[in-house]
Design an enzyme around this catalytic site. Structure first.
Site, PDB file in Angstrom:
ATOM      1  N   PHE A 227       0.863  -1.188   0.000  1.00 46.31           N
ATOM      2  CA  PHE A 227       0.000   0.000   0.000  1.00 46.31           C
ATOM      3  C   PHE A 227       0.892   1.229   0.000  1.00 46.31           C
ATOM      4  CE2 PHE A 227      -2.357   3.511   1.789  1.00 46.31           C
ATOM      5  CZ  PHE A 227      -3.596   3.401   1.176  1.00 46.31           C
ATOM      6  N   ASP A 333       9.344   3.138   1.719  1.00 54.11           N
ATOM      7  CA  ASP A 333       8.132   3.838   2.146  1.00 54.11           C
ATOM      8  C   ASP A 333       7.983   3.679   3.659  1.00 54.11           C
ATOM      9  OD1 ASP A 333       5.565   4.621   2.816  1.00 54.11           O
ATOM     10  OD2 ASP A 333       4.599   3.653   1.110  1.00 54.11           O
ATOM     11  N   LYS A 364       2.486  10.858   8.418  1.00 53.45           N
ATOM     12  CA  LYS A 364       1.848  10.370   9.643  1.00 53.45           C
ATOM     13  C   LYS A 364       2.477  10.939  10.916  1.00 53.45           C
ATOM     14  CE  LYS A 364      -0.516   6.323   7.825  1.00 53.45           C
ATOM     15  NZ  LYS A 364      -1.892   6.642   8.178  1.00 53.45           N
ATOM     16  N   THR A 388       2.063  24.460  -4.297  1.00 50.16           N
ATOM     17  CA  THR A 388       1.846  25.777  -3.685  1.00 50.16           C
ATOM     18  C   THR A 388       2.481  25.874  -2.313  1.00 50.16           C
ATOM     19  OG1 THR A 388      -0.234  26.097  -4.876  1.00 50.16           O
ATOM     20  CG2 THR A 388       0.100  27.409  -2.877  1.00 50.16           C
TER      21      THR A 388
END
Length: 506
Positions: A227, A333, A364, A388
């Site tokens: 995931f 990851d 997280k 941005t």
């Protein structure tokens, strides 16, 4: 010598004064208190925390149901909500819901809550005047960062950068955006190296038509059960559940088999090594035969959505070396595992790599999202990895306080000790309830264990919630533990006792 205060039979200086019968009746509680004596700063920070779960209604209760009803007509999906949280009343490891139920939270806002609820260090920091300008406006950091921005980066993110990864990029806030931008950086690096220089005129013109060579046929290799997020590019590397992917166009990117280890690890060492070798051979074959060249490979230290699956340090070292030989960028990851829950700040530290990863992505527990990378992955031109906001200075100040508290209160060591205690007692429960618990696994408090089937797992999680434990699952049959770093053996005892009570009922 004996000190007893507040009626607590465990506040004893010399445990030799305890009777043999007391030791036999309460071995787990005694062990927990021995551990707790080594975590005084943690306990000091938890003053005012509830002494245990306290339930007034089923979950969700009437007030949460009323609020859910108000959301039924909104676009934001309300069907995923367990209950509504009373943030002001929540404290430490306890979440208090709209109906006044106090639940011990071992799910930790999906692994994103480092210091629990309303930690005094964060509440005190929020009074600091440095926070006020960032509450009043959010600067576009890519063009006009605040004057203290370099110093804040140095004190926080840069101080925990993995060895050799000197490039820091911050995305908009979620793990998906961290991974998505890492993929872009990989592809830019790969093409720059292939061309030996800047994009050609043909590259510039063809990319506007989504055509080669400007839009090259390159890929990111991921693993089954992985995931990596729900954004468009990330979904092509996410393989955990079909519901995340169905109906959405995907890149034709390859997938490799992730090792399926057997537990206990010590009893299946030979089989597991063969399984890891099979996975490595498949990865090499995919890279060598891919019709879309593999520019990068992404892997989680623990497949935290796919079922808490992991592999040995030997496997990850071999995988990293394989990527280096094949000129494939190696992306780790750490969106879920980063931040200390594994017993080290980065879970991949436990692999002891001689060649660091090319990228480590985060989000997280760090409150901000982005990646660290080796210097060769800095794009040759500006505005290529850009948005941005380019981060969130308010959340970075928050992370600075979190990091200082982790260091000052030795919370990673607390996580190691508590994780050891949890693992030992979960294995004990597995021996007593083998029909309900198997395959206890994981480092630190980043733990998982399996139920016999999905229906049983989901039923037990619902029963735990109604007994005051906010828990979660992953994969098809796995329970996952994701408590805050302030979770101690005292809290582990409460969880373990409630879990055992629920298992007895099933």
């Amino acid at each position: 010598q004996r000190r007893v205060h507040g009626g607590d039979p465990w506040s004893i200086v010399n445990i030799t004064m305890l009777s043999r019968s007391t030791l036999l009746r309460h071995p787990r509680q005694l062990f927990a208190r021995c551990f707790a004596s080594k975590t005084a700063p943690v306990n000091d920070a938890l003053s005012g925390e509830p002494s245990g779960p306290a339930m007034k209604t089923p979950v969700p209760g009437p007030k949460s149901k009323e609020l859910l009803k108000r959301m039924e007509s909104y676009n934001q999906d309300y069907r995923t909500i367990y209950f509504f949280l009373d943030l002001e009343r929540s404290k430490g490891n306890y979440a208090v819901d709209a109906d006044g139920n106090s639940l011990l939270d071992v799910y930790g806002q999906i692994a994103s809550l480092p210091l629990g609820y309303n930690h005094p260090a964060l509440l005190e920091a929020a009074k600091n005047n440095k926070f006020l300008p960032l509450l009043a406006q959010r600067p576009a950091l890519g063009i006009m960062p605040p004057t203290d921005w370099p110093m804040n980066l140095e004190k926080s993110l840069n101080s925990i950068a993995p060895k050799g990864l000197t490039e820091t990029f911050m995305a908009c806030g979620c793990g998906s955006s961290a991974n998505e931008n890492a993929y872009k950086a990989v592809f830019m690096w790969y093409r720059q190296r292939e061309r030996g220089g800047n994009p050609t005129q043909e590259d510039m013109e063809s990319c506007m038509l989504n055509s080669s060579p400007g839009s090259p046929d390159l890929s990111i290799l991921s693993f089954d059960k992985a995931f990596h997020g729900r954004l468009f590019g990330c979904l092509s590397t996410t393989r955990s559940k079909p519901i995340h992917k169905v109906d959405i166009p995907a890149f034709d990117w390859p997938m490799a088999p992730f090792p399926k280890l057997k537990y206990p690890l010590a009893e299946h060492a030979q089989e597991n090594r063969a399984e890891e070798q099979r996975s490595l051979a498949a990865v090499e074959e995919i890279i060598d035969s891919a019709t879309k060249k593999v520019a990068g490979l992404i892997v989680e230290p623990i497949q935290a959505e796919g079922g808490d699956n992991s592999a040995s340090a030997w496997y990850f070292n071999e995988l990293r070396n394989l990527c280096a030989r094949k000129n494939v960028a190696f992306i780790v990851d750490e969106v879920q595992t980063g931040g200390g829950a594994s017993g080290t700040f980065w879970a991949h530290e436990q692999w002891n790599l001689t060649n660091p990863p090319d990228f480590v992505t985060f989000a997280k527990k760090l409150q901000v999202a982005g990646y660290f990378a080796k210097p060769e992955f800095r794009p040759a031109h500006s505005y290529r990895i850009f948005n941005t906001w380019m981060g969130d200075p308010l959340r970075l100040l928050q992370f600075e306080v979190i990091l200082d508290t982790i260091r000052k209160d030795n919370l990673i060591e607390n996580t190691k000790r508590t994780g050891q205690y949890l693992t030992e007692n979960l294995n004990s429960l597995a021996q007593r309830y083998p029909q309900h618990i198997k395959n206890v696994r994981g480092p630190g408090t980043f733990l998982g264990f399996d139920a016999p089937d999905t229906a049983t797992r989901d039923k037990v999680i619902a029963q735990l919630r109604n007994k005051g434990i906010n828990a979660g699952g992953c994969g098809e049959v796995t329970y996952r533990l994701r408590p805050a770093l302030i979770f101690t053996p005292k809290h582990a005892d409460i969880y373990l006792n409630v879990l055992e009570d629920v298992l007895k009922q099933n």
